[in-house]
Design a protein around this motif. Structure first.
Motif, PDB file in Angstrom:
ATOM      1  N   GLY A 327     -12.805  13.320  -8.044  1.00  0.00           N
ATOM      2  CA  GLY A 327     -12.584  11.892  -8.238  1.00  0.00           C
ATOM      3  C   GLY A 327     -11.152  11.580  -8.545  1.00  0.00           C
ATOM      4  O   GLY A 327     -10.459  10.681  -8.080  1.00  0.00           O
ATOM      5  N   LEU A 328     -10.717  12.229  -9.543  1.00  0.00           N
ATOM      6  CA  LEU A 328      -9.235  11.994  -9.910  1.00  0.00           C
ATOM      7  C   LEU A 328      -8.203  12.181  -8.874  1.00  0.00           C
ATOM      8  O   LEU A 328      -7.076  11.402  -8.713  1.00  0.00           O
ATOM      9  CB  LEU A 328      -9.005  12.950 -11.192  1.00  0.00           C
ATOM     10  N   SER A 329      -8.428  13.252  -7.840  1.00  0.00           N
ATOM     11  CA  SER A 329      -7.570  13.393  -6.880  1.00  0.00           C
ATOM     12  C   SER A 329      -7.636  12.106  -5.686  1.00  0.00           C
ATOM     13  O   SER A 329      -6.840  11.705  -5.245  1.00  0.00           O
ATOM     14  CB  SER A 329      -8.000  14.654  -5.789  1.00  0.00           C
ATOM     15  N   GLU A 330      -8.756  11.649  -5.507  1.00  0.00           N
ATOM     16  CA  GLU A 330      -8.941  10.680  -4.842  1.00  0.00           C
ATOM     17  C   GLU A 330      -8.265   9.332  -5.341  1.00  0.00           C
ATOM     18  O   GLU A 330      -7.438   8.623  -4.666  1.00  0.00           O
ATOM     19  CB  GLU A 330     -10.485  10.186  -4.441  1.00  0.00           C
ATOM     20  N   GLY A 331      -8.450   9.213  -6.596  1.00  0.00           N
ATOM     21  CA  GLY A 331      -7.627   8.132  -7.333  1.00  0.00           C
ATOM     22  C   GLY A 331      -6.054   8.353  -7.045  1.00  0.00           C
ATOM     23  O   GLY A 331      -5.315   7.407  -7.095  1.00  0.00           O
ATOM     24  N   LEU A 332      -5.905   9.789  -7.484  1.00  0.00           N
ATOM     25  CA  LEU A 332      -4.309  10.000  -7.247  1.00  0.00           C
ATOM     26  C   LEU A 332      -3.715   9.468  -5.806  1.00  0.00           C
ATOM     27  O   LEU A 332      -2.786   8.741  -5.753  1.00  0.00           O
ATOM     28  CB  LEU A 332      -4.064  11.469  -7.393  1.00  0.00           C
ATOM     29  N   GLY A 333      -4.452   9.622  -4.812  1.00  0.00           N
ATOM     30  CA  GLY A 333      -4.042   9.178  -3.459  1.00  0.00           C
ATOM     31  C   GLY A 333      -4.131   7.862  -3.457  1.00  0.00           C
ATOM     32  O   GLY A 333      -2.950   6.893  -2.841  1.00  0.00           O
ATOM     33  N   PHE A 334      -4.905   6.940  -4.052  1.00  0.00           N
ATOM     34  CA  PHE A 334      -4.952   5.597  -3.990  1.00  0.00           C
ATOM     35  C   PHE A 334      -4.011   5.124  -4.862  1.00  0.00           C
ATOM     36  O   PHE A 334      -3.352   3.882  -4.567  1.00  0.00           O
ATOM     37  CB  PHE A 334      -6.458   5.089  -4.174  1.00  0.00           C
ATOM     38  N   ILE A 335      -3.595   5.676  -5.955  1.00  0.00           N
ATOM     39  CA  ILE A 335      -2.498   5.226  -6.625  1.00  0.00           C
ATOM     40  C   ILE A 335      -1.111   5.443  -5.998  1.00  0.00           C
ATOM     41  O   ILE A 335      -0.302   4.585  -5.841  1.00  0.00           O
ATOM     42  CB  ILE A 335      -2.410   6.117  -8.050  1.00  0.00           C
ATOM     43  N   ASN A 336      -0.949   6.506  -5.445  1.00  0.00           N
ATOM     44  CA  ASN A 336       0.040   6.594  -4.475  1.00  0.00           C
ATOM     45  C   ASN A 336       0.334   5.649  -3.296  1.00  0.00           C
ATOM     46  O   ASN A 336       1.247   5.047  -2.855  1.00  0.00           O
ATOM     47  CB  ASN A 336       0.107   7.985  -3.557  1.00  0.00           C
ATOM     48  N   SER A 337      -1.049   5.056  -2.933  1.00  0.00           N
ATOM     49  CA  SER A 337      -0.958   3.886  -2.065  1.00  0.00           C
ATOM     50  C   SER A 337      -0.736   2.580  -2.447  1.00  0.00           C
ATOM     51  O   SER A 337      -0.519   1.533  -1.835  1.00  0.00           O
ATOM     52  CB  SER A 337      -2.319   3.997  -1.136  1.00  0.00           C
ATOM     53  N   LEU A 338      -0.712   2.548  -3.720  1.00  0.00           N
ATOM     54  CA  LEU A 338      -0.364   1.239  -4.257  1.00  0.00           C
ATOM     55  C   LEU A 338       1.007   0.615  -3.994  1.00  0.00           C
ATOM     56  O   LEU A 338       1.142  -0.612  -4.050  1.00  0.00           O
ATOM     57  CB  LEU A 338      -0.538   1.214  -5.819  1.00  0.00           C
ATOM     58  N   GLN A 339       2.048   1.500  -3.601  1.00  0.00           N
ATOM     59  CA  GLN A 339       3.278   0.954  -3.369  1.00  0.00           C
ATOM     60  C   GLN A 339       3.397   0.408  -2.076  1.00  0.00           C
ATOM     61  O   GLN A 339       4.469  -0.184  -1.831  1.00  0.00           O
ATOM     62  CB  GLN A 339       4.350   2.096  -3.588  1.00  0.00           C
TER      63      GLN A 339
END
Length: 397
Positions: A327-339
């Motif tokens: 779950g945290l890895s998917e979150g990390l990818g979405f956080i990267n996508s925030l920009q």
């Protein structure tokens, strides 16, 4: 996967006008389906976007096959025409690839080439690490500082992580949602810098089509944006969602949450009305629809970032590291996508590259996910939710 046919009840009339009368600015109607024609032939084309979605699908799968080499994985990311990189032979014949369009929008990266290069290089590095660090440790028990495998509680799936607990396949796939699909939609093809480039307005006003085609450049640009969201649908004109593992499916998941119901219909209707406005030469209505699309696609990224941070926190509390790290890895990818998000009526993302970089550094401090605390995940979730104007509870329920 919940399937929905979007907006069938909202509208019943297909837009057919090809008027050149700019005085009819307020008379553009939303068509029932994304179908547009000139002289009886469709003007809709987004083949290149469908191709890149399919390439991304194969890359996503290949990242979980430990016999693949770094060169094979990189070939799926940075394909060269004619190379045998894909199972699908039509993809091998294509001159398209993913890497060239990642972090490549005109609005965000034409003058920020250093950031673009850095973001592409980050994915290159993750792909290399998957092949050269995670794959060789496929049968090693993962611990803090050592890549390997973890099994979810109760005999659940085995997850494969790097030394900091990151499933790189998840981080890469979710980063593509922002850096490929969303960036190209919101910051490139729906941008006035692309839609109105050169003689596009004059040509669209006079129905001057591109050589060998049936569409104007402006029509095609809008369609290309549409294709990055709906290009893998069985019937893209009337999408049902859940058609890929990228933006299309995560829009479906956000829309299924009662707190965000209607997001999918808002985006679909805006795409249809904006394209109808281009046919009607009504660029005010067109640009209004672009803002609706930007706001709602950006929200999808923000919501899913919070969802995964909270899911990871819950699994940490259960001492299920494999589930938590997934779950945290998917979150990390979405956080990267925030920009790659876009605030309506601005040229700014909801979170800058510097802010995203700080988030990622915080998550990766020390031993990364092995060390991350619930307090950190809660604070990060609250910051993201507040910026988008929803609550952590709404996203995580």
């Amino acid at each position: 996967m919940r399937k929905i046919v979007l907006s069938l009840l909202a509208v019943t009339t297909i837009f057919q006008s090809c008027s050149n009368d700019n005085d009819n600015d307020n008379n553009v109607e939303t068509p029932a389906a994304y179908e547009f024609a000139r002289n009886g032939n469709s003007t809709v084309n987004f083949d290149g976007q469908t191709t890149r979605i399919k390439m991304a699908q194969e890359l996503r799968s290949a990242l979980q096959v430990n016999t693949n080499t770094a060169a094979q994985l990189q070939g799926k990311f940075a394909h060269v025409q004619g190379a045998a990189d894909f199972v699908d032979a039509t993809l091998n014949a294509s001159d398209k690839n993913i890497r060239s369009k990642f972090a490549a929008s005109k609005d965000y990266f034409a003058s920020n080439t250093t950031i673009s290069i850095g973001l592409k290089s980050q994915l290159d590095a993750w792909i290399l690490e998957q092949a050269t660090v995670v794959f060789p440790n496929w049968n090693v028990a993962a611990t803090a500082g050592t890549a390997g495998q973890l099994q979810q509680s109760g005999g659940g799936p085995i997850r494969y992580v790097n030394a900091k607990g990151v499933l790189l396949n998840q981080a890469i796939a979710k980063s593509l949602i922002g850096g490929l699909m969303s960036d190209q939609i919101m910051n490139h093809y729906l941008s006035t810098s692309v839609l109105d480039d050169a003689s596009n307005i004059a040509n669209n006003n006079n129905n001057v089509v591109e050589d060998g085609t049936n569409f104007t450049t402006m029509e095609h640009s809008w369609d290309e944006a549409y294709g990055y969201l709906y290009g893998n649908e069985a019937n893209p004109a009337m999408p049902v969602l859940g058609a890929d593992n990228f933006l299309n499916t995560y829009l479906d998941q956000v829309d299924a949450d009662a707190d965000f119901a209607g997001t999918a219909t808002a985006i679909y209707n805006a795409f249809k009305l904006g394209r109808a406005a281009i046919v009607a030469k009504n660029y005010t209505v067109r640009d209004e629809q672009a803002q609706i699309i930007r706001e709602n696609i950006s929200k999808v990224i923000g919501v899913r970032a919070v969802v995964y941070l909270q899911e990871g926190k819950a699994s940490l509390a259960e001492n299920d590291m494999a589930k938590a790290f997934n779950g945290l890895s998917e979150g990390l990818g979405f956080i990267n996508s925030l920009q790659f998000t876009r605030k309506p009526n601005t040229n700014e993302p909801y979170f800058t590259n510097l802010e995203v970089t700080a988030f990622l550094a915080q998550l990766m401090a020390g031993n990364g996910f092995w060390d991350v605390t619930p307090a950190t995940l809660d604070a990060m979730s609250a910051t993201i939710a507040a910026r988008f104007g929803f609550t952590v509870e709404a996203a995580a329920n």
